[in-house]
Every structure is written in C-alpha cells, then in structure tokens.
Motif scaffolding. Structure first.
Motif, PDB file in Angstrom:
ATOM      1  N   THR A  35      53.651   9.747  45.699  1.00 20.62           N
ATOM      2  CA  THR A  35      52.286   9.397  45.342  1.00 20.62           C
ATOM      3  C   THR A  35      52.177   8.542  44.092  1.00 20.62           C
ATOM      4  O   THR A  35      51.119   8.009  43.805  1.00 20.62           O
ATOM      5  N   SER A  36      53.273   8.419  43.348  1.00 23.45           N
ATOM      6  CA  SER A  36      53.212   7.642  42.113  1.00 23.45           C
ATOM      7  C   SER A  36      52.871   6.188  42.417  1.00 23.45           C
ATOM      8  O   SER A  36      53.445   5.575  43.320  1.00 23.45           O
ATOM      9  N   SER A  37      51.938   5.649  41.663  1.00 26.21           N
ATOM     10  CA  SER A  37      51.594   4.228  41.833  1.00 26.21           C
ATOM     11  C   SER A  37      52.755   3.347  41.412  1.00 26.21           C
ATOM     12  O   SER A  37      52.796   2.166  41.757  1.00 26.21           O
ATOM     13  N   LYS A  38      53.711   3.914  40.676  1.00 21.08           N
ATOM     14  CA  LYS A  38      54.889   3.157  40.266  1.00 21.08           C
ATOM     15  C   LYS A  38      55.859   2.941  41.428  1.00 21.08           C
ATOM     16  O   LYS A  38      56.650   2.006  41.401  1.00 21.08           O
ATOM     17  N   THR A  39      55.820   3.795  42.446  1.00 21.15           N
ATOM     18  CA  THR A  39      56.762   3.666  43.561  1.00 21.15           C
ATOM     19  C   THR A  39      56.425   2.436  44.385  1.00 21.15           C
ATOM     20  O   THR A  39      55.370   2.356  44.998  1.00 21.15           O
ATOM     21  N   LYS A  40      57.333   1.478  44.360  1.00 24.61           N
ATOM     22  CA  LYS A  40      57.158   0.228  45.115  1.00 24.61           C
ATOM     23  C   LYS A  40      58.238   0.051  46.175  1.00 24.61           C
ATOM     24  O   LYS A  40      58.036  -0.613  47.174  1.00 24.61           O
ATOM     25  N   TYR A  41      59.418   0.615  45.914  1.00 26.65           N
ATOM     26  CA  TYR A  41      60.576   0.444  46.785  1.00 26.65           C
ATOM     27  C   TYR A  41      61.243   1.784  47.033  1.00 26.65           C
ATOM     28  O   TYR A  41      61.072   2.723  46.263  1.00 26.65           O
ATOM     29  N   VAL A  42      62.025   1.832  48.103  1.00 28.13           N
ATOM     30  CA  VAL A  42      62.786   3.037  48.420  1.00 28.13           C
ATOM     31  C   VAL A  42      64.228   2.597  48.684  1.00 28.13           C
ATOM     32  O   VAL A  42      64.470   1.704  49.507  1.00 28.13           O
ATOM     33  N   LEU A  43      65.154   3.217  47.967  1.00 28.61           N
ATOM     34  CA  LEU A  43      66.574   2.981  48.199  1.00 28.61           C
ATOM     35  C   LEU A  43      66.990   3.859  49.372  1.00 28.61           C
ATOM     36  O   LEU A  43      66.805   5.076  49.337  1.00 28.61           O
ATOM     37  N   VAL A  44      67.533   3.238  50.424  1.00 30.42           N
ATOM     38  CA  VAL A  44      67.878   3.945  51.656  1.00 30.42           C
ATOM     39  C   VAL A  44      69.388   3.869  51.853  1.00 30.42           C
ATOM     40  O   VAL A  44      69.980   2.795  51.779  1.00 30.42           O
ATOM     41  N   ASP A  45      69.969   5.016  52.132  1.00 27.71           N
ATOM     42  CA  ASP A  45      71.412   5.126  52.314  1.00 27.71           C
ATOM     43  C   ASP A  45      71.667   5.891  53.614  1.00 27.71           C
ATOM     44  O   ASP A  45      71.288   7.061  53.737  1.00 27.71           O
TER      45      ASP A  45
END
Length: 104
Positions: A35-45
């Motif tokens: 929910t953070s407005s700072k979250t823009k990307y997700v590192l996926v492994d």
C-alpha cells in the motif's frame, strides 16, 4: 560541479513485506497488499522450477503464457504488472516466486 537536483536513481526496498508464492497446477497471483505510495516496482525472482505467466487476465497454460526460467537473474516489474501477473508451473515440479517491493 555536482548536480544537486539529481537524487539516487537506483531502486531501494520500501520496507514493506516480501511475498513468496508456490506455483503449482492452479493459477496463482502475487496478492501482497503493498500500500505504500513509495512502491513503484517489484523485484521478481523465479526459483526452483520454471513458470508460465500471463498479464492479460487469461489463464496461463502450456499453450498460453510467457515462460520464465528458474534460476536466472531477478528482474523488475512495475507494481501494476506484478499485480496482473498470473503464474502456473511450466513442468512437472512446483515452482516458487519471490517478490520484493521497491521504490526509486
């Protein structure tokens, strides 16, 4: 002369919880409540076994989806792409997907 307007442009973890999902014969999605407005990307492994992924709402299958190989270098998706992704295993073994939220 230093440019004082430039900030660190490298992705940084947001501090929100990682998510790890097991990918088997039933489609699954990343459902973390980032929910953070700072979250823009997700590192996926992709770990342990290859998976098939769709982003258009269709169900991944042997004849539908993008093949993501286990053990390759992790990659970044934007938050919306990660939210839309549906995974299913590509072979006989269950896979695992680890996801971590990042900001810039």
């Amino acid at each position: 002369m230093n440019n004082s307007l430039v900030v660190n442009l490298y992705p940084q973890p947001t501090g929100e919880a990682d998510q790890r999902i097991t990918v088997s014969t039933t489609p699954v999605s990343l459902n973390a409540n980032w929910t953070s407005s700072k979250t823009k990307y997700v590192l996926v492994d992709v770990q342990t076994a290859d998976v098939l992924v769709t982003f258009d709402g269709s169900t991944p299958s042997a004849s539908n989806g993008h093949l993501f190989k286990a053990g390759v270098q992790p990659f970044f998706w934007n938050k919306e792409t990660a939210r839309l992704a549906q995974f299913i295993r590509a072979g006989a073994s269950d896979g695992a997907v680890q996801a971590t939220p990042f900001s810039v």
